[in-house]
Design a protein around this motif. Structure first.
Motif, mmCIF file in Angstrom:
data_model
loop_
_atom_site.group_PDB
_atom_site.id
_atom_site.type_symbol
_atom_site.label_atom_id
_atom_site.label_comp_id
_atom_site.label_asym_id
_atom_site.label_seq_id
_atom_site.Cartn_x
_atom_site.Cartn_y
_atom_site.Cartn_z
ATOM 1 N N GLU A 1 33.889 44.521 37.084
ATOM 2 C CA GLU A 1 35.186 43.886 37.799
ATOM 3 C C GLU A 1 35.308 42.214 37.476
ATOM 4 O O GLU A 1 36.543 41.816 37.241
ATOM 5 C CB GLU A 1 35.442 44.144 38.987
ATOM 6 N N LYS B 1 39.960 42.707 37.368
ATOM 7 C CA LYS B 1 40.677 43.141 38.347
ATOM 8 C C LYS B 1 40.020 44.535 38.639
ATOM 9 O O LYS B 1 38.830 44.807 38.464
ATOM 10 C CB LYS B 1 41.934 43.912 37.262
ATOM 11 N N GLU B 2 40.241 44.793 40.141
ATOM 12 C CA GLU B 2 39.401 45.475 40.167
ATOM 13 C C GLU B 2 39.346 46.600 40.239
ATOM 14 O O GLU B 2 40.420 47.437 39.618
ATOM 15 C CB GLU B 2 40.551 45.598 42.342
ATOM 16 N N VAL B 3 38.062 47.570 40.301
ATOM 17 C CA VAL B 3 38.504 48.547 39.965
ATOM 18 C C VAL B 3 39.244 49.868 40.955
ATOM 19 O O VAL B 3 38.399 49.632 42.000
ATOM 20 C CB VAL B 3 36.829 49.282 39.305
#
Ligand SMILES: Nc1ncnc2c1ncn2[C@@H]1O[C@H](COP(=O)(O)OP(=O)(O)OP(=O)(O)O)[C@@H](O)[C@H]1O
Ligand SMILES: [Mg+2]
Length: 405
Positions: free
Chosen positions: A326, A331-333
């Motif tokens: 991440e 960016k978030e998973v």
């Protein structure tokens, strides 16, 4: 079906009315409220049934028909009047508009034109900003490296979505060269994307559905062309039209992209409501996610639609942690699908989707929960309970408690 438009039609010419009716009946976005063969009765029909759209065919008697249009505009102002005529001369169009018609379509009506007119009417009803006449969802499934699991996800997500009787789902194989979605569904299709793309302006909706191969799961498959050389016959514009047509017919479209990021794949990204970018937690995959996201950031409206899906989570062998991934991607998973090679390969080799082959497997439940997270209306079929039952409680930590956007 909150976005369905209710429509009433008047045309004294039985055969033309029948043709138009058949075109309209194939569209999920349209509910045919009433049909009428006499101009003089239609205003009453509209007053009693209150349709969203009144379709008036002018050809049989333009003067009488235009009088009717004026009456409808006055007595039933909430009903948008759409007129059709084989004469597309400026004077007639002007008279129709002055009588209160909202849209003018030339007979024989082309599906593209009809869709455009219905879209504009729906937009005027819903207010600006929502140009989709109905809530069709387009899911583009892209991947960060060959073999990362894009087709496995696309096929099985489509089959899970099709389990909900409210949904109608089409799966389009956009890996035009080497796509294998048909293998996953053990399907031998009669027609391919190239047939539909080449005939898109001539197809009506029932013909479109017949050109797709219906799988026992309920999914309609549109496979890649048979011959390599046929790839060149599909242009980006053709695909835009095909997707437009499919959107008017299905509640969900699942597009399995190639890894070539060709102009065809870019159309899919452009028209998608959600882009699932499938990756694994290894260096080559994550490096490509970073590169792809950097390119998507340069494109209009693409990056915001991307959700990162980590496939084969839990697979050992030089893997990078989720946190590190991440940080690297920035960016978030959004989702993690557990690693389960046996289940996945058996499903593919048997040509049977996971919902039929292994409905209780953690990977099946995880895809179902992903569908639920994407579309809140989908019910995850007791995902958590099933995992606990199967003693796979530790896998729960592979799924986010709450989906992240
Ligand atoms: N969650 C999973 N766990 C274990 N194996 C998986 C998983 N998902 C996919 N696989 C396996 O990975 C292989 C590649 O999957 P798939 O064909 O879906 O990838 P792809 O990204 O579509 O490949 P291509 O780049 O060739 O289109 C298959 O053998 C499949 O069974
Ligand atoms: Mg594939």
């Amino acid at each position: 079906m909150t976005n369905v438009l209710r429509l009433a039609i008047v045309d004294p010419d039985d055969s033309k009315r029948e043709t138009l009716k058949n075109m309209l009946l194939g569209m999920d976005m349209i509910w045919l409220e009433a049909e009428c063969s006499r101009y003089e009765f239609f205003a009453d029909v509209v007053a009693q049934t209150n349709p969203d759209i009144g379709l008036v065919a002018l050809d049989s008697d333009p003067d009488k028909a235009l009088e009717l249009v004026a009456r409808l505009s006055e007595n039933s102002p909430l009903c948008a009047v759409l007129v059709t005529s084989s004469v597309s001369d400026g004077q007639l169009i002007l008279r129709a508009m002055r009588s209160g018609a909202k849209e003018f379509l030339t007979h024989p009506v082309r599906i593209d034109d009809l869709l455009g007119a219905l879209g504009r009417i729906a937009e005027r009803r819903a207010g600006p900003g929502d140009n989709r006449p109905r809530g069709s969802q387009v899911l583009a499934i892209a991947g960060s490296l060959g073999g990362v699991g894009t087709t496995s996800l696309a096929v099985n997500l489509a089959c899970i979505l099709a389990q909900n009787p409210k949904n109608s789902v089409a799966l389009v194989d956009l890996d035009l060269c080497l796509g294998d979605a048909d293998v996953f569904l053990d399907a031998i299709p009669d027609y391919t994307l190239v047939d539909v793309a080449q005939n898109v302006t001539r197809l009506d909706f029932s013909l479109l559905k017949r050109s797709l191969t219906k799988h026992s799961s309920g999914v309609y498959l549109l496979p890649r062309p048979v011959q390599l050389e046929d790839m060149a016959l599909i242009t980006a514009d053709d695909l835009r039209r095909v997707i437009g047509l499919l959107k008017a017919t299905f509640t969900h479209l699942v597009l399995d992209l190639s890894k070539g990021y060709s102009p065809i794949d870019l159309v899919a990204l452009e028209m998608a409501s959600h882009i699932l970018l499938v990756t694994q937690l290894d260096l080559p995959c994550l490096r490509n996610v970073v590169r792809l996201m950097s390119s998507f950031n340069e494109m209009d409206g693409i990056a915001d639609k991307v959700k990162i899906v980590v496939n084969r989570a839990g697979l050992e062998s030089g893997h990078i942690t989720l946190k590190k991934a991440e940080e690297t991607i920035g960016k978030e998973v959004f989702w993690q699908l557990p690693n389960d090679y046996r289940t996945m390969i058996d499903a593919r080799n048997n040509g049977v989707p996971l919902v039929e082959q292994s409905p209780k497997a953690a990977v099946t439940q995880s895809i179902a929960a992903l569908a639920a997270a994407l579309f809140s209306e989908e019910k995850a079929p007791a995902a958590e309970a099933a995992v606990k039952r199967s003693g796979l409680g530790s896998l729960l930590k592979l799924w986010p408690a709450k989906a992240k956007g």
